[in-house]
Write a protein that holds these residues in place. Structure first.
Motif, PDB file in Angstrom:
ATOM      1  N   LEU A  48       0.857  -1.187   0.000  1.00 14.57           N
ATOM      2  CA  LEU A  48       0.000   0.000   0.000  1.00 14.57           C
ATOM      3  C   LEU A  48       0.894   1.238   0.000  1.00 14.57           C
ATOM      4  N   PRO A  49       1.042   1.870  -1.170  1.00 11.21           N
ATOM      5  CA  PRO A  49       1.832   3.101  -1.175  1.00 11.21           C
ATOM      6  C   PRO A  49       1.025   4.220  -0.491  1.00 11.21           C
ATOM      7  N   VAL A  50       1.644   4.878   0.471  1.00  6.00           N
ATOM      8  CA  VAL A  50       0.955   5.967   1.161  1.00  6.00           C
ATOM      9  C   VAL A  50       1.807   7.226   1.094  1.00  6.00           C
ATOM     10  N   MET A  51       1.183   8.276   0.635  1.00  6.57           N
ATOM     11  CA  MET A  51       1.836   9.590   0.664  1.00  6.57           C
ATOM     12  C   MET A  51       0.789  10.569   1.177  1.00  6.57           C
ATOM     13  N   CYS A  52       1.157  11.844   1.262  1.00  4.51           N
ATOM     14  CA  CYS A  52       0.165  12.836   1.685  1.00  4.51           C
ATOM     15  C   CYS A  52      -1.025  12.752   0.742  1.00  4.51           C
ATOM     16  N   GLN A  53      -2.225  12.677   1.308  1.00  5.13           N
ATOM     17  CA  GLN A  53      -3.420  12.484   0.488  1.00  5.13           C
ATOM     18  C   GLN A  53      -3.991  13.812  -0.003  1.00  5.13           C
ATOM     19  N   HIS A  54      -3.357  14.910   0.350  1.00  5.83           N
ATOM     20  CA  HIS A  54      -3.813  16.241  -0.070  1.00  5.83           C
ATOM     21  C   HIS A  54      -5.323  16.387   0.050  1.00  5.83           C
TER      22      HIS A  54
ATOM     23  N   GLU B  99      -5.384  25.227  -5.717  1.00  8.29           N
ATOM     24  CA  GLU B  99      -5.301  24.079  -6.622  1.00  8.29           C
ATOM     25  C   GLU B  99      -5.465  22.766  -5.869  1.00  8.29           C
ATOM     26  N   GLY B 100      -5.881  22.853  -4.631  1.00  7.20           N
ATOM     27  CA  GLY B 100      -6.171  21.643  -3.876  1.00  7.20           C
ATOM     28  C   GLY B 100      -4.958  21.015  -3.233  1.00  7.20           C
TER      29      GLY B 100
ATOM     30  N   CYS C  19       4.899  15.125   1.512  1.00  8.37           N
ATOM     31  CA  CYS C  19       4.737  15.105   0.061  1.00  8.37           C
ATOM     32  C   CYS C  19       4.063  16.379  -0.426  1.00  8.37           C
ATOM     33  N   THR C  20       4.622  16.970  -1.496  1.00  7.88           N
ATOM     34  CA  THR C  20       4.043  18.191  -2.052  1.00  7.88           C
ATOM     35  C   THR C  20       3.400  17.930  -3.413  1.00  7.88           C
ATOM     36  N   PHE C  21       3.308  16.688  -3.830  1.00  9.09           N
ATOM     37  CA  PHE C  21       2.965  16.330  -5.225  1.00  9.09           C
ATOM     38  C   PHE C  21       4.002  16.931  -6.166  1.00  9.09           C
ATOM     39  N   CYS C  22       5.231  17.068  -5.699  1.00 10.22           N
ATOM     40  CA  CYS C  22       6.323  17.711  -6.452  1.00 10.22           C
ATOM     41  C   CYS C  22       5.887  19.070  -6.979  1.00 10.22           C
ATOM     42  N   VAL C  23       5.613  19.950  -6.047  1.00 10.72           N
ATOM     43  CA  VAL C  23       5.053  21.247  -6.423  1.00 10.72           C
ATOM     44  C   VAL C  23       5.986  22.012  -7.348  1.00 10.72           C
TER      45      VAL C  23
END
Lengths: 442, 245, 182
Positions: free
Chosen positions: B81-87, B107-108, B164-168
């Motif tokens: 189960l890959p887990v990162m910030c779910q934003h 932008e969410g 995690c920033t979703f690679c902002v």
């Protein structure tokens, strides 16, 4: 008026007795202060090291982001409820027996609040940026986020600290005047400022009494709100076993429980050290014992209601926490805590003869406070250690640096209290006189 | 290209509307290889923790592969189960920050302002996904690793929360490139490091507001679910259930 | 004000009584000397329940408390709602201005301002009373009651009153002269 000594005739003796801690100091006192100072210095060193190297000197790690500092923060706020509860609630209900207890309890409140604030700073990751928490106009137009329960907390504690300082100061004004007229040297000047020209005219007495009458109910309301908000810090979070409606009232009662325990310890110690047996009588221990019995029952009732709800619901997220307490990794401290704050006080304090035994009550006070400290840790750590994603489960035990800071801070609290005892009469002199007068008239 | 002309028209009308970034994790495709974890470390200047700190539970991973075992020996199965910030749209971590270090971008994205963070760590407690990572010490990289830091990503000091920033930084440069050409970002143009490096394409990234984007389609899949949906956090990461069993 | 040192000196007569022998008739005698109750003050080591002097003590303390509280509510609304609107940042899908939060913060600041204002008013009042030439005597705290009378610049009257106090059973009478400091 009869021939037996009236309160008026006793006044010189009362003044002498209650001012004597301010006037005479033994070598043991200096030794005690010296030892405490060493511990404080060690704690300060540990904190400096933690600031220099990083907050990682604690045993905190994810997912357990809060640990002993926050537990201590909650604990010391609890202790601060001693003064307000004793003097506020008992003043409000006109309980005459409160008189010799109020001042030393209020002093505890002020000292405990100072110490409480320190724990916020110990806890911060970047303590040198603490001023981001203060609402002041700045060039970036950024304000703190008042939607965060931590800001409610900061506001409440600021209010509480200010109010309790005022609340201990007001009844001190006549006592400061008394000390001003009887103590020489630099202290006379300080007492002179603090007494703000008190001379005991009826106009002053009436103003003072009215101010105390107005502020007392207000500060009781502040007291209840403060620990409710400390409870909100946890219950507003989504963490299993924190997210509970009972937290606010439970925290308030728990605070009074440990606060009363602390008052018994202080009362016993001061009575012994300064030979105040004439003022602090068995009757006072008995009354405090009864109050402790009430808080024990109330707290046990709330705790049972909380745990039973979780247990009967069997929601897995919550059960993970409860199981870790009942027979998991935290079972030993849990059952130790249960005996310390519920079982031992209950089986001892129900006996009227026990309540008349000051040493016994003092020990119950110690046990309760030890138990309540563990209880604070158990409120914070196990829920964080059992997040919903079980892959992240972990354990926590305070590191040596944390212990050094905790012990140093305890020493600081004792030191501040010991120093205060030399500056402030530990029993409110005029209130004691008034109490005696009432007793003789009725 | 569009399957739904009406939706496409709607989309072009609202071309000025903000992006809503979304990630889809196809659990059926995840092999647990952790290439995403490595890529994330390289891209985002994540501090090197080492064995000892990792054992203390202090290794920082913006994305992690949680491994759960199912069944009894010898019939055990590893599930990843890959887990990162779910934003999350209703992120529990954001309102609890007393200094606005954690807030929601239009932008969410669930943004973390490192310079504002003072390290009270309330956000970390309140994240049900344990996605938030804390810098317990100042970061350090052994030579020559310090020479390869990504210049587009700030290095976080000790005492600061990160995640995690979703690679902002990639989102930004992608948007800038599109803006220069006077168009919206194309689907697939922006790929966070984890998405780029996933050998099985288990991770898909895109704009939720674009009805034609791959994430918009996958999100509607019958396999789609959110982690801990019952908490009402409305995550921007959609998981796709495993197909087998 | 005439620049005459003789006439601007003020006298304060302080009589110390044993509380057991301090009786209201003394006050009647003094009143008959043309001294209004307003210029008399009883000093005591603890608050006396019965007010022997007939002077209205008007302390609008509770009113100040309420005003302080209302100001405090305003402060709370500014912090909880105002600062959020000054720099609106969206967090966690929550509203910018949250009513319960405004309630909590306003409650605390209301209490804070109410208590602080009450305290300041009390302190000013207590310190201000001192200006009227009353003086403190350490012996009062040892168990006596003091009667302090302001007699203005009339030296003869001061002596008459001190005589009166002595006859009424005061164990100590002092005439204190306060030089004008104009």
């Amino acid at each position: 008026m009869t021939d037996r000594p009236t309160v008026w005739e006793e006044m010189p003796k009362i003044n002498r007795d209650l001012l004597s801690p301010l006037q005479t100091t033994t070598w043991t006192y200096y030794l005690w202060v010296g030892v405490l100072s060493c511990f404080v210095a060690a704690g300060a060193g540990a904190w400096t090291y933690q600031i220099q190297t990083g907050i990682g000197q604690t045993d905190l790690h994810h997912p357990i982001f809060w640990g002993s500092y926050i537990a201590s923060f909650v604990f010391w706020i609890g202790v601060s409820h001693s003064g307000t509860f004793i003097s506020g609630v008992l003043r409000l209900t006109n309980a005459e027996w409160r008189r010799p207890v109020t001042r030393m309890a209020e002093l505890m409140t002020v000292v405990a609040l100072l110490v409480t604030t320190l724990f916020v700073f110990y806890h911060l990751g970047r303590v040198w940026r603490f001023y981001y928490l203060i609402p002041y106009p700045n060039q970036r137009e950024l304000w703190p986020n008042f939607r965060s329960p931590l800001m409610w907390d900061a506001t409440a504690i600021f209010t509480y600290a200010t109010a309790s300082t005022i609340y201990i100061y007001l009844p001190l004004i006549p006592d400061f005047a008394l000390a001003r007229d009887r103590i020489q040297g630099w202290r006379k000047t300080v007492y002179g400022w603090l007494a703000i020209g008190w001379h005991g005219s009826q106009a002053q007495w009436r103003t003072l009494e009215m101010a105390i009458r107005i502020i007392t109910p207000l500060i009781v309301m502040v007291m209840i709100s403060v620990h409710s908000i400390v409870g909100f810090d946890f219950s507003m979070a989504l963490v299993p076993a924190w997210h509970s409606t009972i937290f606010a009232p439970y925290f308030v009662v728990g605070a009074v429980h440990s606060g009363l325990g602390m008052v018994v310890i202080g009362l016993y110690t001061l009575r012994r050290v300064y030979r105040l047996h004439e003022y602090v009588r068995t009757e006072h221990f008995e009354k405090l014992g009864k109050l402790l019995l009430v808080t024990t029952l109330l707290l046990a009732y709330m705790y049972f209601a909380e745990q039973l709800t979780v247990w009967y619901g069997q929601v897995p997220d919550h059960m993970a926490v409860q199981n870790s307490l009942l027979y998991g990794a935290y079972a030993v401290p849990f059952w130790f805590m249960v005996s310390c704050i519920y079982i031992i006080p209950l089986v001892t304090l129900v006996w009227p003869r026990f309540r008349q035994w000051p040493v016994g009550l003092m020990m119950i006070g110690l046990i309760i406070n030890l138990g309540m400290y563990i209880e604070r840790m158990l409120i914070i750590v196990p829920p964080l250690a059992r997040p919903r994603l079980s892959f992240q489960w972990d354990e926590y035990f305070p590191s040596l640096i944390e212990f050094a800071i905790l012990v140093g801070t305890l020493a600081l609290a004792l030191l501040l209290y010991s120093l205060a005892v030399k500056f402030v009469p530990v029993i409110s002199i005029w209130e004691e006189k008034l109490g005696k007068k009432h007793a003789q008239e009725h | 290209m569009s399957q739904d002309p009406q939706a496409t028209e709607e989309y072009s009308k609202t071309a000025a509307s903000p992006y809503k970034w979304e990630m889809v994790v196809d659990l059926d495709r995840c092999s647990g290889c952790e290439a995403c974890v490595v890529a994330c470390h390289a891209e985002n200047n994540i501090r090197i923790s080492g064995e000892e700190e990792a054992a203390e539970g202090r290794a920082i991973n913006w994305i992690r592969i949680e491994r759960y075992w199912e069944g009894d020996y010898p019939n055990v199965k590893a599930k990843f189960l890959p887990v990162m910030c779910q934003h999350c749209d209703d992120a529990p971590c954001e309102p609890v920050c007393p200094v606005y270090a954690s807030y929601h971008t239009p932008e969410g994205l669930n943004a973390q302002v490192y310079n504002r963070c003072i390290g009270v760590r309330y956000c970390g407690n309140n994240c049900p996904y344990v996605a938030r990572q804390f810098n317990w010490f100042d970061p350090h990289w052994d030579e020559p690793l310090a020479e390869q830091l990504n210049p587009d990503v700030s290095v976080r000091s000790g005492g600061v929360m990160e995640k995690c920033t979703f690679c902002v930084q990639r989102i930004r440069s992608g948007k800038e490139a599109a803006h220069k050409e006077g168009r919206r970002v194309r689907d697939g143009e922006i790929t966070p490091a984890c998405v780029q490096s996933c050998p099985t394409s288990a991770l898909i990234f895109g704009d939720r507001n674009d009805p034609d984007s791959r994430v918009s389609h996958l999100k509607k899949s019958r396999r789609g679910f959110h982690l801990m949906e019952s908490l009402g956090t409305h995550p921007a990461v959609t998981y796709l259930r495993r197909l087998s069993e | 004000m005439p620049k005459n040192t003789e006439t601007t000196d003020r006298h304060v007569v302080l009589g110390l009584f044993n509380p057991a022998t301090f009786l209201p008739p003394v006050l009647e005698h003094i009143r008959s000397q043309g001294i209004p109750d307003l210029l008399m003050e009883i000093l005591s080591p603890l608050p006396l329940e019965t007010s022997l002097l007939n002077k209205p003590v008007r302390i609008p303390l509770h009113r100040l408390t309420i005003i302080g509280g209302i100001v405090g509510i305003g402060v709370g609304i500014f912090f909880a709602a105002g600062t959020a609107l000054l720099f609106p940042l969206v967090t966690g899908g929550k509203p910018i201005v949250s009513i319960p939060v405004v309630g909590i913060i306003s409650y605390e600041t209301m209490m804070l301002m109410a208590i602080v204002v009450t305290f300041l008013a009390t302190a000013i009042k207590i310190a201000f009373v001192q200006q009227s030439g009353l003086r403190n005597d350490p012996r009062i705290d040892e168990g006596s009651v003091g009667l302090s009378i302001q007699v203005g610049n009339d030296t003869a009257k001061a002596h008459t009153i001190s005589q009166l106090l002595q006859e009424a059973g005061a164990f100590e009478v002092e005439i204190r002269t306060i030089a004008s400091d104009s």
